[in-house]
Design a protein around this motif. Structure first.
Motif, PDB file in Angstrom:
ATOM      1  N   SER A   1       0.837  -1.189   0.000  1.00 51.90           N
ATOM      2  CA  SER A   1       0.000   0.000   0.000  1.00 51.90           C
ATOM      3  C   SER A   1       0.878   1.247   0.000  1.00 51.90           C
ATOM      4  O   SER A   1       2.051   1.213   0.338  1.00 51.90           O
ATOM      5  N   LYS A   2       0.271   2.362  -0.367  1.00 53.49           N
ATOM      6  CA  LYS A   2       0.998   3.626  -0.429  1.00 53.49           C
ATOM      7  C   LYS A   2       1.302   4.141   0.977  1.00 53.49           C
ATOM      8  O   LYS A   2       0.520   3.912   1.899  1.00 53.49           O
ATOM      9  N   PRO A   3       2.398   4.852   1.119  1.00 53.97           N
ATOM     10  CA  PRO A   3       2.658   5.458   2.429  1.00 53.97           C
ATOM     11  C   PRO A   3       1.645   6.561   2.709  1.00 53.97           C
ATOM     12  O   PRO A   3       1.206   7.258   1.797  1.00 53.97           O
ATOM     13  N   ALA A   4       1.261   6.705   3.966  1.00 54.04           N
ATOM     14  CA  ALA A   4       0.290   7.730   4.350  1.00 54.04           C
ATOM     15  C   ALA A   4       0.965   9.103   4.356  1.00 54.04           C
ATOM     16  O   ALA A   4       2.126   9.240   4.756  1.00 54.04           O
ATOM     17  N   ARG A   5       0.229  10.088   3.915  1.00 56.55           N
ATOM     18  CA  ARG A   5       0.759  11.446   3.899  1.00 56.55           C
ATOM     19  C   ARG A   5       0.750  12.009   5.309  1.00 56.55           C
ATOM     20  O   ARG A   5      -0.173  11.781   6.077  1.00 56.55           O
ATOM     21  N   ARG A   6       1.776  12.775   5.608  1.00 56.66           N
ATOM     22  CA  ARG A   6       1.819  13.445   6.893  1.00 56.66           C
ATOM     23  C   ARG A   6       1.022  14.729   6.808  1.00 56.66           C
ATOM     24  O   ARG A   6       1.165  15.490   5.866  1.00 56.66           O
ATOM     25  N   ARG A   7       0.199  14.964   7.810  1.00 53.52           N
ATOM     26  CA  ARG A   7      -0.582  16.184   7.833  1.00 53.52           C
ATOM     27  C   ARG A   7       0.115  17.225   8.689  1.00 53.52           C
ATOM     28  O   ARG A   7       0.819  16.898   9.642  1.00 53.52           O
ATOM     29  N   LYS A   8      -0.099  18.476   8.359  1.00 50.88           N
ATOM     30  CA  LYS A   8       0.485  19.576   9.115  1.00 50.88           C
ATOM     31  C   LYS A   8      -0.046  19.537  10.543  1.00 50.88           C
ATOM     32  O   LYS A   8      -1.233  19.367  10.766  1.00 50.88           O
ATOM     33  N   GLY A   9       0.860  19.701  11.503  1.00 48.05           N
ATOM     34  CA  GLY A   9       0.467  19.712  12.895  1.00 48.05           C
ATOM     35  C   GLY A   9       0.429  18.343  13.531  1.00 48.05           C
ATOM     36  O   GLY A   9       0.164  18.215  14.706  1.00 48.05           O
ATOM     37  N   GLU A  10       0.699  17.310  12.784  1.00 46.87           N
ATOM     38  CA  GLU A  10       0.664  15.952  13.295  1.00 46.87           C
ATOM     39  C   GLU A  10       2.091  15.438  13.404  1.00 46.87           C
ATOM     40  O   GLU A  10       2.736  15.155  12.408  1.00 46.87           O
TER      41      GLU A  10
END
Length: 180
Positions: A1-10
């Motif tokens: 599966s694709k790597p999850a994107r990092r969200r700002k502030g997380e």
């Protein structure tokens, strides 16, 4: 599966190895290299430490900044084999007499392995109730604010995160005091 994107502030953090920073007086760190200078970082030092191998700069959900150093203090940690050898010479009764475990809970703050319950004292109970009232009021206020991108809603969300962080700190501090 694709790597999850990092969200700002997380989990906002950056790791700097020792070639990317140097100490510059008490409470100041120069960040960057000779070719690319990034800036000076000011910090409060809570205890003495050696020359760090790496520095991690992070920000939590309450917009508080933290800096942590990783350095070699010169002491050798015991391996699992050494610990098992040291404990192997003692009887079960001796091990039970010199060890205690603690369980953090919601209803009972801290419970020892001997069954003793350690609750908040009166001052901590008042502070806990105060923070709970604040969380309730801010949650209600946040629910009424409809525009998701407004500055007032962002400020309210930040205040709510700080109130939750204070409750978490109160619980963690109590558990550390009891276990110490």
């Amino acid at each position: 599966s694709k790597p999850a994107r990092r969200r700002k502030g997380e989990a906002d953090s950056i790791l700097l190895t020792n070639e990317l920073f140097q100490f510059w007086g008490a409470g100041l760190i120069l960040v960057g290299t000779e070719q690319r200078f990034l800036g000076v970082l000011e910090y409060r030092q809570h205890r003495e430490c050696g020359q760090p191998n790496s520095v991690t700069i992070s920000r939590d959900k309450c917009a508080r900044w933290w800096i942590s150093f990783t350095f070699d203090d010169g002491t050798l940690a015991k391996t699992d084999k050494q610990l098992l050898a040291a404990l192997g010479t003692k009887t079960d009764a001796q091990i039970a007499a010199c060890t205690v475990g603690f369980d953090r809970g919601i209803v009972q703050q801290v419970t020892g392995s001997d069954g003793k319950v350690y609750c908040f004292d009166e001052l901590k109970k008042r502070r806990f109730a105060q923070y709970q009232r604040r969380v309730r009021a801010l949650s209600k206020k946040l629910a009424r604010q409809k525009d998701k991108r407004s500055k007032r809603r962002t400020k309210t969300r930040l205040k709510l995160a700080k109130a939750h962080a204070r409750i978490a700190h109160l619980r963690t501090d109590h558990a550390h005091q009891i276990s110490h």
